[in-house]
Design a protein around this motif. Structure first.
Motif, PDB file in Angstrom:
ATOM      1  N   TRP A   1       3.670  10.706   1.323  1.00 51.05           N
ATOM      2  CA  TRP A   1       2.855  10.236   2.454  1.00 51.05           C
ATOM      3  C   TRP A   1       3.549  10.509   3.783  1.00 51.05           C
ATOM      4  CZ3 TRP A   1       4.504   6.418   5.873  1.00 51.05           C
ATOM      5  CH2 TRP A   1       3.576   6.078   6.878  1.00 51.05           C
TER       6      TRP A   1
ATOM      7  N   LEU B   1      -2.614   5.957  -0.419  1.00 49.52           N
ATOM      8  CA  LEU B   1      -1.369   5.822  -1.176  1.00 49.52           C
ATOM      9  C   LEU B   1      -1.625   5.677  -2.671  1.00 49.52           C
ATOM     10  CD1 LEU B   1       0.753   3.522   1.155  1.00 49.52           C
ATOM     11  CD2 LEU B   1       1.229   5.899   0.562  1.00 49.52           C
ATOM     12  N   PHE B   2      -2.696   4.971  -3.032  1.00 46.12           N
ATOM     13  CA  PHE B   2      -2.982   4.836  -4.461  1.00 46.12           C
ATOM     14  C   PHE B   2      -3.384   6.180  -5.059  1.00 46.12           C
ATOM     15  CE2 PHE B   2      -5.569   3.708  -8.210  1.00 46.12           C
ATOM     16  CZ  PHE B   2      -4.601   2.993  -8.911  1.00 46.12           C
TER      17      PHE B   2
ATOM     18  N   ASN C   1      -4.111   2.126   2.133  1.00 47.93           N
ATOM     19  CA  ASN C   1      -4.028   1.597   0.779  1.00 47.93           C
ATOM     20  C   ASN C   1      -4.672   2.565  -0.217  1.00 47.93           C
ATOM     21  OD1 ASN C   1      -3.267  -1.254  -0.425  1.00 47.93           O
ATOM     22  ND2 ASN C   1      -5.085  -0.548  -1.518  1.00 47.93           N
ATOM     23  N   THR C   2      -5.860   3.054   0.136  1.00 48.63           N
ATOM     24  CA  THR C   2      -6.570   3.987  -0.737  1.00 48.63           C
ATOM     25  C   THR C   2      -5.830   5.309  -0.861  1.00 48.63           C
ATOM     26  OG1 THR C   2      -8.706   3.004  -0.158  1.00 48.63           O
ATOM     27  CG2 THR C   2      -8.741   5.233  -1.067  1.00 48.63           C
TER      28      THR C   2
ATOM     29  N   ILE D   1       0.238  -1.163  -7.108  1.00 51.66           N
ATOM     30  CA  ILE D   1      -0.804  -1.707  -6.225  1.00 51.66           C
ATOM     31  C   ILE D   1      -0.224  -2.791  -5.322  1.00 51.66           C
ATOM     32  CG2 ILE D   1      -2.914  -3.120  -6.208  1.00 51.66           C
ATOM     33  CD1 ILE D   1      -3.780  -1.495  -8.727  1.00 51.66           C
TER      34      ILE D   1
ATOM     35  N   ILE E   1       2.037  -1.092  -2.735  1.00 47.14           N
ATOM     36  CA  ILE E   1       1.214  -0.365  -1.758  1.00 47.14           C
ATOM     37  C   ILE E   1       0.574  -1.336  -0.777  1.00 47.14           C
ATOM     38  CG2 ILE E   1      -0.938   0.940  -1.512  1.00 47.14           C
ATOM     39  CD1 ILE E   1      -0.116   2.422  -4.118  1.00 47.14           C
ATOM     40  N   LYS E   2       0.093  -2.458  -1.278  1.00 48.07           N
ATOM     41  CA  LYS E   2      -0.518  -3.467  -0.404  1.00 48.07           C
ATOM     42  C   LYS E   2       0.482  -3.968   0.624  1.00 48.07           C
ATOM     43  CE  LYS E   2      -2.960  -7.906  -0.485  1.00 48.07           C
ATOM     44  NZ  LYS E   2      -3.475  -9.011  -1.352  1.00 48.07           N
TER      45      LYS E   2
ATOM     46  N   SER F   1      -4.061  -2.116   6.027  1.00 46.64           N
ATOM     47  CA  SER F   1      -4.843  -0.906   6.280  1.00 46.64           C
ATOM     48  C   SER F   1      -5.517  -0.458   4.984  1.00 46.64           C
ATOM     49  CB  SER F   1      -3.956   0.218   6.819  1.00 46.64           C
ATOM     50  OG  SER F   1      -4.672   1.443   6.851  1.00 46.64           O
ATOM     51  N   ALA F   2      -6.840  -0.611   4.923  1.00 46.45           N
ATOM     52  CA  ALA F   2      -7.571  -0.231   3.725  1.00 46.45           C
ATOM     53  C   ALA F   2      -7.485   1.272   3.485  1.00 46.45           C
ATOM     54  CB  ALA F   2      -9.028  -0.679   3.839  1.00 46.45           C
TER      55      ALA F   2
ATOM     56  N   SER G   1       1.129  -1.074   3.146  1.00 45.44           N
ATOM     57  CA  SER G   1      -0.024  -0.726   3.986  1.00 45.44           C
ATOM     58  C   SER G   1      -0.302  -1.749   5.072  1.00 45.44           C
ATOM     59  CB  SER G   1      -1.268  -0.557   3.104  1.00 45.44           C
ATOM     60  OG  SER G   1      -1.109   0.473   2.169  1.00 45.44           O
ATOM     61  N   ARG G   2       0.139  -2.975   4.852  1.00 41.03           N
ATOM     62  CA  ARG G   2       0.000  -4.038   5.867  1.00 41.03           C
ATOM     63  C   ARG G   2      -1.438  -4.179   6.362  1.00 41.03           C
ATOM     64  NH1 ARG G   2       5.305  -2.427   9.392  1.00 41.03           N
ATOM     65  NH2 ARG G   2       3.895  -0.678   9.860  1.00 41.03           N
TER      66      ARG G   2
END
Length: 297
Positions: free
Chosen positions: A259, A234-235, A231-232, A217, A220-221, A227-228, A224-225
């Motif tokens: 991805w 990739l998780f 982020n979702t 997590i 990924i955060k 980007s919600a 993702s820089r």
């Protein structure tokens, strides 16, 4: 001016050719070898242009780019024929079963040729069934988006992921103002084999390095820089990859490469998909040097 010039929209060509084809067959079947020429911009516009020159795709009458007077046009046929010769004559490479994938984007502004070498492979995990082949990408552009580049990476068979490496490994760059040296290409190609095997050892270490959900997590955060949506996404990929590969850094690395290779591309951008995937791979490659990733791996 007898014909109306146009600037690129977005068609692209994707071809798969076999290594045993002759050069003439490759030229005929691939979309890389369309005719281009440099023309003085003033010839096209009738206006003073400070000696600027336009790169024109002759078969579609498309202006691919406008460059200064120092720009030297290196045609795809010259680039890919010379690099192809260097690869086939390399004593370090086993080209048996070699595959070549050609693609263009931005109406020919950018061209990509990928060489995949099944005889150079890295096997990971139990039973060593997780196999990645050596891949070399050769990128040339007419639109000024990139210099001539040769990048080393891998092609993971089980999921068709493009496996990236750190951006300082076996990458060759040549400016269009100065051309490129075939001997240097041969040297870099030979080095890519050793570097690929070293990367394999790193991947094997990652396959044994624990990556908890909390660690994933955090990574990924950072990737993702803000980007919600990314982020979702990739998780979700992480849950799938860690479910099959275990909660390891190898699974997390494959989360990023899945991805970059497979994430949805908007329909309007589909003609430029090969270039978009390369840009994503470059982003993943840069992230491998991020302090958080290096500390985790």
């Amino acid at each position: 001016m007898s014909a109306v010039l146009k600037f690129p929209t977005q068609p692209a060509v994707l071809n798969l050719v076999r290594a045993k084809e002759t050069a003439a067959q490759i030229h005929a079947s691939a979309g890389l070898f369309f005719p281009v020429e440099c023309r003085p911009l003033t010839e096209l516009t009738g206006l003073p242009d400070r000696d600027l020159q336009a790169i024109v795709r002759k078969d579609t009458n498309t202006v691919l780019a406008v460059h200064g007077q120092r720009y030297t046009l290196i045609k795809n046929a010259d680039v890919y024929d010379r690099v192809d010769s260097a690869i086939r004559s390399s004593e370090a490479l086993d080209t048996s079963g070699m595959r070549i994938v050609d693609s263009v984007a931005y109406e020919g502004g950018r061209s990509i040729r990928s060489y995949i070498f099944p005889e150079h492979k890295i096997s990971i995990g139990r039973g060593r069934r997780d196999v990645t082949n050596l891949r070399l990408n050769v990128i040339n552009s007419y639109d000024g988006s990139t210099n001539l580049r040769i990048n080393m990476g891998g092609y993971r068979i089980v999921c068709a992921n493009g496996m990236v490496v750190g951006d300082d490994v076996s990458n060759y760059v040549a400016r269009h103002t100065s051309g490129f040296q075939v001997d240097e290409v041969k040297t870099r190609v030979a080095a890519s084999v050793d570097n690929f095997m070293r990367m394999g050892e790193q991947w094997r270490r990652w396959s044994k390095e624990l990556c908890t959900d909390d660690k994933a997590i955090a990574l990924i955060k950072a990737f993702s820089r803000g980007s919600a949506a990314m982020n979702t996404r990739l998780f979700d990929i992480w849950l799938t990859e860690s479910g099959s590969l275990g909660k390891t850094m190898w699974a997390f690395f494959n989360t990023l490469t899945y991805w970059s290779t497979h994430a949805t591309i908007k329909s309007a951008s589909q003609p430029n998909a090969p270039a978009i995937v390369l840009e994503r791979e470059a982003r993943v490659s840069r992230f491998l040097g991020h302090p958080l990733f290096k500390a985790a791996a």
